[in-house]
Design a protein around this motif. Structure first.
Motif, PDB file in Angstrom:
ATOM      1  N   ILE A 122      15.780 -27.936  53.681  1.00  0.00           N
ATOM      2  CA  ILE A 122      14.951 -28.128  54.876  1.00  0.00           C
ATOM      3  C   ILE A 122      14.099 -29.383  54.722  1.00  0.00           C
ATOM      4  O   ILE A 122      13.992 -30.209  55.641  1.00  0.00           O
ATOM      5  N   GLY A 123      13.483 -29.535  53.534  1.00  0.00           N
ATOM      6  CA  GLY A 123      12.679 -30.732  53.284  1.00  0.00           C
ATOM      7  C   GLY A 123      13.503 -32.001  53.388  1.00  0.00           C
ATOM      8  O   GLY A 123      13.065 -32.999  53.979  1.00  0.00           O
ATOM      9  N   TYR A 124      14.715 -31.975  52.828  1.00  0.00           N
ATOM     10  CA  TYR A 124      15.577 -33.161  52.855  1.00  0.00           C
ATOM     11  C   TYR A 124      15.994 -33.503  54.285  1.00  0.00           C
ATOM     12  O   TYR A 124      16.009 -34.678  54.670  1.00  0.00           O
ATOM     13  N   VAL A 125      16.321 -32.474  55.079  1.00  0.00           N
ATOM     14  CA  VAL A 125      16.704 -32.691  56.483  1.00  0.00           C
ATOM     15  C   VAL A 125      15.537 -33.311  57.244  1.00  0.00           C
ATOM     16  O   VAL A 125      15.705 -34.289  58.002  1.00  0.00           O
ATOM     17  N   GLU A 158      13.083 -35.053  56.023  1.00  0.00           N
ATOM     18  CA  GLU A 158      12.886 -36.427  55.538  1.00  0.00           C
ATOM     19  C   GLU A 158      13.880 -37.381  56.192  1.00  0.00           C
ATOM     20  O   GLU A 158      13.524 -38.501  56.585  1.00  0.00           O
ATOM     21  N   GLN A 159      15.137 -36.951  56.330  1.00  0.00           N
ATOM     22  CA  GLN A 159      16.150 -37.807  56.964  1.00  0.00           C
ATOM     23  C   GLN A 159      15.849 -38.036  58.443  1.00  0.00           C
ATOM     24  O   GLN A 159      16.270 -39.044  59.014  1.00  0.00           O
ATOM     25  N   LEU A 160      15.101 -37.101  59.039  1.00  0.00           N
ATOM     26  CA  LEU A 160      14.723 -37.237  60.454  1.00  0.00           C
ATOM     27  C   LEU A 160      13.404 -37.972  60.618  1.00  0.00           C
ATOM     28  O   LEU A 160      12.860 -38.057  61.725  1.00  0.00           O
ATOM     29  N   GLY A 161      12.851 -38.491  59.494  1.00  0.00           N
ATOM     30  CA  GLY A 161      11.621 -39.273  59.550  1.00  0.00           C
ATOM     31  C   GLY A 161      10.351 -38.443  59.548  1.00  0.00           C
ATOM     32  O   GLY A 161       9.258 -38.981  59.754  1.00  0.00           O
ATOM     33  N   ARG A 162      10.449 -37.151  59.278  1.00  0.00           N
ATOM     34  CA  ARG A 162       9.276 -36.255  59.326  1.00  0.00           C
ATOM     35  C   ARG A 162       8.824 -35.979  57.887  1.00  0.00           C
ATOM     36  O   ARG A 162       8.897 -34.863  57.383  1.00  0.00           O
ATOM     37  N   LYS A 163       8.341 -37.029  57.218  1.00  0.00           N
ATOM     38  CA  LYS A 163       8.100 -36.985  55.776  1.00  0.00           C
ATOM     39  C   LYS A 163       6.946 -36.068  55.379  1.00  0.00           C
ATOM     40  O   LYS A 163       7.000 -35.432  54.325  1.00  0.00           O
ATOM     41  N   GLU A 164       5.914 -35.993  56.186  1.00  0.00           N
ATOM     42  CA  GLU A 164       4.785 -35.134  55.843  1.00  0.00           C
ATOM     43  C   GLU A 164       5.198 -33.662  55.867  1.00  0.00           C
ATOM     44  O   GLU A 164       4.808 -32.880  54.997  1.00  0.00           O
ATOM     45  N   ALA A 169       8.217 -32.670  55.403  1.00  0.00           N
ATOM     46  CA  ALA A 169       9.166 -32.513  54.300  1.00  0.00           C
ATOM     47  C   ALA A 169       8.434 -32.199  52.997  1.00  0.00           C
ATOM     48  O   ALA A 169       8.888 -31.360  52.206  1.00  0.00           O
ATOM     49  N   LYS A 170       7.263 -32.835  52.774  1.00  0.00           N
ATOM     50  CA  LYS A 170       6.509 -32.621  51.534  1.00  0.00           C
ATOM     51  C   LYS A 170       6.135 -31.154  51.345  1.00  0.00           C
ATOM     52  O   LYS A 170       6.165 -30.630  50.233  1.00  0.00           O
ATOM     53  N   ARG A 171       5.766 -30.508  52.449  1.00  0.00           N
ATOM     54  CA  ARG A 171       5.362 -29.103  52.354  1.00  0.00           C
ATOM     55  C   ARG A 171       6.505 -28.251  51.830  1.00  0.00           C
ATOM     56  O   ARG A 171       6.327 -27.365  50.993  1.00  0.00           O
ATOM     57  N   TYR A 172       7.728 -28.525  52.299  1.00  0.00           N
ATOM     58  CA  TYR A 172       8.887 -27.745  51.850  1.00  0.00           C
ATOM     59  C   TYR A 172       9.296 -28.119  50.428  1.00  0.00           C
ATOM     60  O   TYR A 172       9.722 -27.257  49.652  1.00  0.00           O
ATOM     61  N   TYR A 173       9.148 -29.400  50.067  1.00  0.00           N
ATOM     62  CA  TYR A 173       9.441 -29.801  48.690  1.00  0.00           C
ATOM     63  C   TYR A 173       8.498 -29.095  47.710  1.00  0.00           C
ATOM     64  O   TYR A 173       8.914 -28.620  46.646  1.00  0.00           O
ATOM     65  N   ALA A 221      17.811 -30.840  41.265  1.00  0.00           N
ATOM     66  CA  ALA A 221      17.859 -31.212  42.684  1.00  0.00           C
ATOM     67  C   ALA A 221      16.502 -31.714  43.163  1.00  0.00           C
ATOM     68  O   ALA A 221      16.415 -32.706  43.908  1.00  0.00           O
ATOM     69  N   TYR A 222      15.430 -31.035  42.713  1.00  0.00           N
ATOM     70  CA  TYR A 222      14.087 -31.449  43.144  1.00  0.00           C
ATOM     71  C   TYR A 222      13.797 -32.875  42.686  1.00  0.00           C
ATOM     72  O   TYR A 222      13.360 -33.723  43.487  1.00  0.00           O
ATOM     73  N   TYR A 223      14.013 -33.165  41.406  1.00  0.00           N
ATOM     74  CA  TYR A 223      13.674 -34.496  40.894  1.00  0.00           C
ATOM     75  C   TYR A 223      14.611 -35.572  41.455  1.00  0.00           C
ATOM     76  O   TYR A 223      14.210 -36.744  41.581  1.00  0.00           O
ATOM     77  N   ALA A 224      15.818 -35.179  41.839  1.00  0.00           N
ATOM     78  CA  ALA A 224      16.715 -36.139  42.501  1.00  0.00           C
ATOM     79  C   ALA A 224      16.142 -36.561  43.849  1.00  0.00           C
ATOM     80  O   ALA A 224      16.199 -37.738  44.220  1.00  0.00           O
ATOM     81  N   THR A 225      15.566 -35.619  44.585  1.00  0.00           N
ATOM     82  CA  THR A 225      14.957 -35.970  45.882  1.00  0.00           C
ATOM     83  C   THR A 225      13.707 -36.816  45.692  1.00  0.00           C
ATOM     84  O   THR A 225      13.350 -37.614  46.566  1.00  0.00           O
TER      85      THR A 225
END
Length: 697
Positions: free
Chosen positions: A577-580, A582-588, A590-594, A615-619
């Protein structure tokens, strides 16, 4: 030291010696052995299982039988005397067990021992080679002729006259003859108690209550039902409760011929309800020549409570729990509490309160009843630690607190008492399949669950146990076989949506056609658009296809449904969910899900912890740290085929492609999986439950 201990470990020799010291004590069982060896019951069960592959009760029985075999060489003792000397109070049960282990009856043991002694004496005479050539065949032919005559007369005189029907029964729903419809719960409770007594008899195969209940009110002949349920006998019952009296009529019917074999009309005081339940089970077992062991008889005759008001509340609670909508759960809980207000020593009622609390909290974000669950489960165990319901309540408490190793021990103990319960194998399958992954144990419990679920003709349970077996096979890389069993699952229950979407993935494993996979998953979802699990599966496929806009549409639905239902499930999806986002430009966002995912990964108890952290550190762009965790994961074993299949196709993991160790580590992960796959193949081919495997991917 007996021959039984030869070439055994020090631990097993000690165990066998203790059993032999208590050989004549018929009450010396698992609990007594655990006390004698100063081990907890669960540790003893696990240790003996590891060393022998059998349960402790089977080990005790086999030691008794081995010693009996030695005693039978002495023809001055009768079979009955020997059975008592080795701890069997029932000669018929001793004979049954002896025949099952050795392939012949105790009565034949003496003649076999003499024959062995004659053969040994003949060998000691050591004739010349020429003598051997001249004498061997006449001696063998003569000996065989004598033995054949002996066996002919023995079996001609001893073989009982009986039909070829299996000892399989179905208890049809009892009819309430009373005009008072409120008595239905009592008649249903009476039927279920009698059925439960049959289930305590290992020599009888019993069709489950849920399967038989489907035939209530359906007009079908006994031969028709016999064909559908594959049973030899049916029990019909009708009656009523009038004041303090019970009127009950029971009939035993031979299924294929629709022949009435036995019937009896009972008129008892309500105070005799437990004696009535016990008498019906024992009478019918006798009619079909089923053997009841002393331990089984004791369980059948056990009185759960002396307070009939408490028992009445208990039956009402059970009836409410059986409501498939789940709406009766809280009402049933209230009835169980009324039962213990009437009888504070009623172990079954305490156990069902604990079980009810477990299901009230199941999948909830906030678990409100953990302390209540523990308190009532502990009380049930304190009152009766040998009661199935008490053991189940304790097992569910360990599931609730996520103490899965203790849950495994506890469920194994349930199986020690009740080996023919499919849903217990399903719980263990879930643990080994999803929580503490172990493909081999997952397969083992899936296979054992199949035996009992299918034998019980419970369509719903059989569908789920075939689902577990199919999933276990797929996770081990046996895709062709997985397809065979998922089809069986759907034959038992075509509406099983879990089986439907597993079938979609099994087909995908062959060609990785994600477009078709998404289309078929959406078809499954259309049957129930509120299924959180299927919604996240669709989202996951869109994510793998790198269609992040559509993936978010389904993840958004998934998140809202989880919050609305207060479900604490699928935390592992947070990184996707966080990665999706982030790809949609919703980085803040995304951080919550990361951050949520990192907390989940650090607390992960399974073998996948390092893979999750990789996977986490790869993102996060920390490729070196991600690779360190991927290397650590590559040292694991028994991981699932889905990991191997998706690992290099996931949008996150391939971000490490440029690392010099990436290809080598990925190859190691795949090579280890296929090496384990070959080991499991050998194990499966040795099992008689399924045909030797024909192939894999």
């Amino acid at each position: 030291m007996s021959d039984f201990q030869t070439s055994k470990s020090t631990f097993l020799k000690k165990v066998v010696a203790i059993i032999e010291d208590n050989l004549a004590d018929e009450h010396f069982g698992v609990t007594e052995l655990a006390d004698s060896i100063s081990m907890s019951r669960s540790n003893l069960l696990r240790k003996v299982k590891q060393e022998t592959g059998e349960s402790v009760s089977v080990l005790i029985r086999n030691v008794r039988l081995h010693n009996a075999k030695q005693l039978l060489k002495d023809d001055t003792l009768t079979v009955s005397e020997i059975s008592y000397q080795v701890g069997f109070s029932s000669t018929s049960y001793f004979t049954k067990c002896f025949r099952e282990l050795y392939g012949y009856t105790p009565g034949e043991a003496g003649s076999r021992a003499k024959l062995e002694q004659e053969q040994e004496a003949a060998e000691e005479a050591q004739p010349t080679s020429q003598d051997k050539r001249n004498m061997t065949w006449p001696l063998i032919i003569s000996s065989l002729a004598i033995v054949a005559v002996m066996l002919f007369f023995y079996f001609d005189k001893q073989k009982p006259v009986q039909n070829n029907l299996s000892k399989s029964i179905a208890v049809l729903p009892f009819k309430n003859d009373s005009a008072d419809s409120t008595n239905i719960y009592f008649m249903n409770g009476l039927m279920e108690a009698i059925l439960d007594n049959f289930q305590k008899i290992e020599d009888i195969k019993v069709t489950s209550r849920t399967t038989v209940e489907k035939y209530r009110g359906i007009a079908k002949t006994i031969p028709e039902l016999s064909k559908e349920l594959n049973v030899s006998y049916f029990i019909e019952g009708s009656g009523q409760k009038i004041g303090n009296e019970i009127l009950l009529t029971i009939q035993l019917i031979e299924a294929p011929s629709d022949k009435h074999l036995w019937s009896k009309r009972y008129k008892r005081e309500i105070n005799d309800v437990f004696e009535l339940q016990s008498e019906v089970a024992k009478s019918i077992a006798g009619e079909i020549n089923a053997i009841i062991t002393p331990a089984e008889r004791e369980r059948i005759e056990k009185i759960p409570t002396n307070n009939l008001v408490a028992y009445d509340h208990y039956l009402k609670g059970k009836a409410l729990l059986d409501d498939e909508t789940g709406e009766g759960l809280r009402e049933g809980l209230a009835e169980f509490k009324k039962a213990i207000q009437e009888d504070g020593q009623f172990a079954q009622a305490y156990a069902y309160i604990a079980i009810s609390y477990y299901y009230l909290d199941l999948y909830q974000t906030e678990q409100k009843y953990t302390e209540d669950l523990k308190s009532y489960a502990d009380k049930a165990m304190e009152l009766d630690s040998a009661l199935g319901e008490s053991l189940i309540a304790r097992s569910l408490y360990y599931m609730q607190t996520r103490d899965f190793n203790k849950a495994i021990d506890s469920f194994e103990e349930v199986l020690e008492y009740y080996p023919n319960v499919a849903w217990v194998h399903n719980f263990l399958s879930n643990i080994y399949g999803l929580i503490l992954p172990d493909t081999e144990k997952y397969l083992t419990h899936a296979l054992q669950g199949i035996r009992v679920a299918v034998a019980g003709q419970d369509s719903a349970t059989a569908s789920y146990t075939y689902l577990h077996l199919s999933n276990a096979l797929a996770q081990s890389g046996f895709i062709n076989e997985a397809e065979t069993y998922i089809k069986k699952s759907l034959e038992y229950n075509p509406d099983n949506l879990y089986s439907q979407y597993l079938y979609v993935y099994i087909k995908m494993a062959r060609d990785f056609d994600l477009v078709r996979t998404k289309k078929e998953l959406l078809e499954v979802l259309a049957q129930d658009t509120t299924r959180v699990d299927i919604i996240q599966e669709v989202a996951k496929v869109c994510y793998t296809m790198k269609d992040y806009k559509e993936a978010w549409q389904y993840y958004d639905r998934f998140i809202k449904l989880k919050e609305a239902l207060q479900l604490d499930i699928y935390q592992s999806e947070d990184i996707k969910i966080g990665y999706v986002l982030e790809q949609l430009g919703r980085k803040e966002e995304a951080k919550r899900y990361y951050n949520s995912y990192l907390k989940y990964a650090e607390n992960d108890q399974s073998m996948y912890r390092d893979l999750s952290l990789s996977a986490y550190y790869a993102t996060m762009g920390d490729t070196d740290k991600a690779m360190d965790h991927l290397k650590a994961f590559s040292e694991q074993d028994n991981y699932q085929y889905w990991i191997v299949l998706f690992l290099d196709k996931d949008p996150i993991i391939p971000q490490m492609t440029d690392h010099p160790d990436y290809q080598k580590v990925m190859k190691k992960i795949k090579d280890k999986f296929w090496a384990k796959h070959k080991e499991i193949r050998v194990m499966l081919e040795k099992k008689d439950v399924i045909q030797p495997l024909k192939g894999d991917l």
